[in-house]
Design a protein around this motif. Structure first.
Motif, mmCIF file in Angstrom:
data_model
loop_
_atom_site.group_PDB
_atom_site.id
_atom_site.type_symbol
_atom_site.label_atom_id
_atom_site.label_comp_id
_atom_site.label_asym_id
_atom_site.label_seq_id
_atom_site.Cartn_x
_atom_site.Cartn_y
_atom_site.Cartn_z
ATOM 1 N N SER A 296 0.818 -1.217 0.000
ATOM 2 C CA SER A 296 0.000 0.000 0.000
ATOM 3 C C SER A 296 0.847 1.260 0.000
ATOM 4 O O SER A 296 0.376 2.333 -0.394
ATOM 5 N N VAL B 42 -4.168 3.585 -2.864
ATOM 6 C CA VAL B 42 -5.118 4.523 -3.478
ATOM 7 C C VAL B 42 -6.082 4.991 -2.385
ATOM 8 O O VAL B 42 -6.104 4.462 -1.277
ATOM 9 N N ASN B 43 -6.857 5.997 -2.731
ATOM 10 C CA ASN B 43 -7.932 6.448 -1.845
ATOM 11 C C ASN B 43 -9.239 6.386 -2.623
ATOM 12 O O ASN B 43 -9.342 6.993 -3.694
ATOM 13 N N ARG C 62 -3.550 7.615 0.978
ATOM 14 C CA ARG C 62 -3.722 6.432 0.119
ATOM 15 C C ARG C 62 -3.430 5.176 0.945
ATOM 16 O O ARG C 62 -2.337 4.631 0.911
ATOM 17 N N GLN D 58 2.710 6.251 6.243
ATOM 18 C CA GLN D 58 1.417 6.645 5.660
ATOM 19 C C GLN D 58 0.670 7.654 6.534
ATOM 20 O O GLN D 58 -0.411 8.093 6.177
#
Length: 777
Positions: free
Chosen positions: A131, A136-137, A144, A200
């Motif tokens: 990830s 992605v979102n 994301r 993230q």
């Protein structure tokens, strides 16, 4: 009662609240989507119960119904706040129940999970690391954190925590207890996962993973120092993050003082607390609250939706549901026949209790907001699937845990009590905001429900004395007066057919408040509320009032000031008073404003040097000039009698405000009387309203209380009225500025006209006098 009947009854009772709420929502919205979703859930729960009766006959009978209750409320929350996502949640629900049945199908499923612990861990870490590169979102913007796998969005951070629990349980079960070296491989695995999550900036998932790891390490080793180390690590990490990360610092500042920026960075948590307060004890009812004022309510704040629409009772029911699952999970761990079963059940119980406390605590201001999901309730496919996988593991463990293990008590019992304490703290916090602080939070000016409630209020109309509408509320987009709006979300707008009456009637604005008679009679015009009205969500309807204004005289007064302004007058006011009853027949001021355009013109009106929002009839303080001598002479007093000057001025009320519905002004009499005072060019100032009342009292021979409300009483016994000679005169109020006065009376009325003039003997005064007398152009 046979076991299968008991389980069926429990599932029925558990789903009943969601069905009742769903039926209400479907009727209100004419949309059966929530009913279809609940039908799917009910079918899956019944099928799962029958499956468990055959495949895991000794399973805990309370966990599945309780989870179904929470899931039903979650579906209701999503249907209420984000109905477009309901179909996706139902799909994830189907996958989740398939996992429950797969996990519980055979007792060897747990051996399979334990045997391949490293494979499961590496798979979870691999997805998490993937990830970082391919994340992605689904919304198209933001962090994301998801992987798009065949059109399905998977959030690895949710999955990796469950796999980490399975790995830790298997690892610690295979190693001797109380040996520190057994921690090394687990620390490495956790560091890798934390590094990916922090990269993230998924702070919520990182916090949950770290806390869960610390508790599982304590369960495995019995070393209380690990919990102290965990607490120290969390505090030091928070301090370091506060110093190095603007995002962390902002979240901590919001947590410490959300009231510092309620319309900015703290908007979400402040609106969350207001929503909880708005719910009170029993809630606003399904679809009757406004939880959608809270951003991301369907993902991060579903507890708030339940608290607002189902009240503190609903919120406590949710917490009780989590308490059942968590405490039963600890009980399963205590009954486990193997160290692995104990650690797995304890890890699942710890993970669930920590996640619930962190998420709900963030919703209630006990902790900083993390962005994590609420198990079984929040929107999120991965979250729902992982929650049901956790459910399946607990059910499988409960089916093979007949006896307790003495060696598990020393570490499990404190954690069990800690879980209960955390849930109790959440209940107390919900009660604090929902009951103890509810009144304060509901009344906050940044509560958008207040504006919405005002917009939905059918405010009472205001009539002139002849029944002509002066103010009324109409549905936005419709011009028909006095007709209630159709539909559940009524929105009204105030209309003023005769804006020339604005100095008396005033204005009503959601943004700028109320003024004039609208302000004085606000409680009548808005109407009252009873507890039954609130319970049934009846729209507020106000009562009508009839003003004393005579539109003929009001139009004359308005036109007189307009004519004077057209000829060069700088401003002015007019008052027409019925000296018998005290009713004000006209009250005009210029410059003035159009209350129909108040929203558009407010900034200009406030900045205008001529002060059009100032009511010169009641608040315009002018030098009386020769008018002072005229008023003294009416009482038979000599304005040059310095010994009695104060007595005579006080008898005329020149130093007192008028008892009246509108705010008005007065100034104190001078301490000493000079020649300037005797000719009205000193410090004495009067308003046109005061002049009208003082003259009326002299005429009537009694006190007069002016009023803007019709129905003034005419005294039956009064002495013959004193005939007053009309007065016209001027006083200098500044360099090259004068005030022109005109006062006259007849058998019924006193008329006062005041004009601000740029020069002495200006023609605007005489023309305005003719106009107000009905003789103008």
């Amino acid at each position: 009662m046979p076991d299968q009947h008991l389980r069926a009854a429990l599932i029925t009772l558990a789903l009943l609240p969601a069905w009742i709420g769903g039926a209400s929502l479907a009727l209100q919205r004419s949309d059966a989507g929530i009913l279809l979703a609940l039908a799917v859930l009910s079918s899956l729960a019944v099928i799962a119960a029958q499956w468990l009766a055959r495949r895991a006959p000794g399973h805990d009978p309370y966990i599945l119904p309780t989870a179904a209750m929470l899931t039903g409320l979650g579906l209701l929350s999503i249907a209420r706040t984000a109905p477009n996502f309901l179909g996706r949640q139902v799909l994830a629900l189907g996958i989740g129940y398939a996992l429950v049945m797969l996990i519980t199908a055979h007792a060897n499923r747990l051996r399979w999970l334990r045997r391949f612990k490293y494979a499961w861990l590496l798979a979870g870490l691999g997805l998490l690391l993937a990830s970082l590169a391919f994340g992605v979102n689904p919304s198209g913007s933001g962090a994301r954190l998801w992987l798009n796998i065949g059109g399905l969005f998977v959030q690895p951070s949710e999955l990796v925590r469950l796999l980490m629990i399975a790995f830790l349980a298997a690892h610690f079960a295979d190693q001797p207890a109380s040996q520190w070296r057994t921690l090394a491989p687990t620390v490495l695995a956790v560091i890798v996962a934390l590094a990916a999550l922090l990269t993230q900036q998924d702070l919520g998932a990182a916090s949950l993973l770290l806390i869960t790891y610390g508790i599982m390490a304590y369960l495995a080793t019995g070393q209380g120092r690990l919990l102290l180390g965990l607490a120290g690590t969390l505090l030091s990490s928070a301090a370091l993050g506060y110093a190095l990360s603007a995002r962390v610092a902002q979240r901590i500042n919001i947590w410490l003082n959300p009231w510092a920026d309620p319309q900015g960075s703290a908007f979400q948590i402040v609106q969350s607390l207001i929503a909880v307060a708005n719910g009170g004890l029993f809630g606003q009812g399904i679809n009757q609250g406004r939880p959608d004022y809270v951003p991301a309510v369907h993902t991060d704040f579903p507890f708030v939706m339940i608290a607002e629409e189902l009240g503190l009772a609903g919120a406590l029911a949710v917490l009780a549901g989590y308490a059942v699952i968590i405490l039963r999970a600890w009980h399963i761990g205590l009954r486990a026949t193997s160290r692995y079963g104990f650690l797995l059940a304890g890890g699942l119980a710890a993970s669930l209790s920590v996640q619930v406390f962190v998420v709900v605590g963030g919703n209630l201001g006990l902790l900083p907001i993390t962005g994590a999901t609420l198990p079984f309730i929040s929107y999120g496919g991965t979250s729902l699937v992982v929650s049901h996988a956790l459910l399946g593991l607990l059910l499988r463990l409960s089916a093979s845990a007949p006896l307790g293990a003495a060696w598990a008590v020393c570490t499990a019992r404190p954690m069990m009590r800690a879980s209960a304490a955390l849930l109790a703290a959440l209940g107390l916090a919900a009660g604090y905001w929902g009951i103890a602080r509810a009144g304060e939070l509901r009344a906050r000016p940044d509560n958008p429900r207040l504006v919405e409630a005002e917009q939905a209020t059918l405010r009472g109309p205001i009539y002139a004395r002849d029944g002509t509408l002066l103010a009324y509320s109409a549905c936005i987009g419709a011009e028909q007066p006095l007709a209630p709006c159709a539909g559940a979300r009524a929105r009204y707008q105030r209309r003023y057919p005769h804006p020339e009456a604005a100095p008396a009637i005033g204005y009503y604005s959601l943004r700028y408040g109320v003024g004039g008679l609208e302000a004085f009679a606000d409680s009548t015009l808005r109407g009252g509320r009873t507890p039954l009205d609130d319970l049934l969500h009846r729209p507020r309807r106000g009562a009508a009032i009839t003003s004393s204004l005579d539109l003929t005289w009001q139009s004359r007064a308005h036109e007189a000031l307009r004519v004077g302004s057209a000829l060069g007058a700088l401003g002015g006011a007019a008052v027409v008073l019925d000296w018998h009853s005290g009713e004000v027949l006209a009250l005009a001021s210029r410059p003035s404003f159009d209350p129909n355009r108040l929203e558009q013109d407010w900034d200009r009106l406030r900045a205008e040097p001529s002060a059009p929002l100032l009511n010169r009839a009641t608040q315009g303080l002018y030098q009386p000039g020769p008018l002072l001598a005229w008023l003294f002479n009416l009482r038979g007093a000599d304005p040059t009698d310095l010994q009695r000057w104060h007595i005579n001025a006080a008898a005329l009320g020149l130093d007192r405000r008028v008892p009246f519905e509108l705010p008005n002004e007065a100034v104190s009499l001078p301490a000493s009387v000079t020649y300037s005072e005797t000719i009205g060019q000193g410090s004495v100032r009067v308003t046109p309203l005061r002049v009208a009342v003082s003259a009326a009292e002299v005429i009537a021979g009694r006190p007069i209380t002016p009023t803007l409300l019709a129905g003034g009483v005419r005294p039956a016994d009064r002495r013959p009225a004193l005939r007053l000679p009309p007065f016209t005169g001027q006083a200098q109020i500044a360099n090259e500025r004068f005030i022109g006065w005109h006062v006259r009376a007849d058998d019924q009325r006193v008329i006062v006209l005041a004009l601000e003039l740029p020069a002495i003997d200006h023609p605007a005064l005489s023309q305005a006098i003719l106009t107000i007398a009905g003789q103008g152009p």
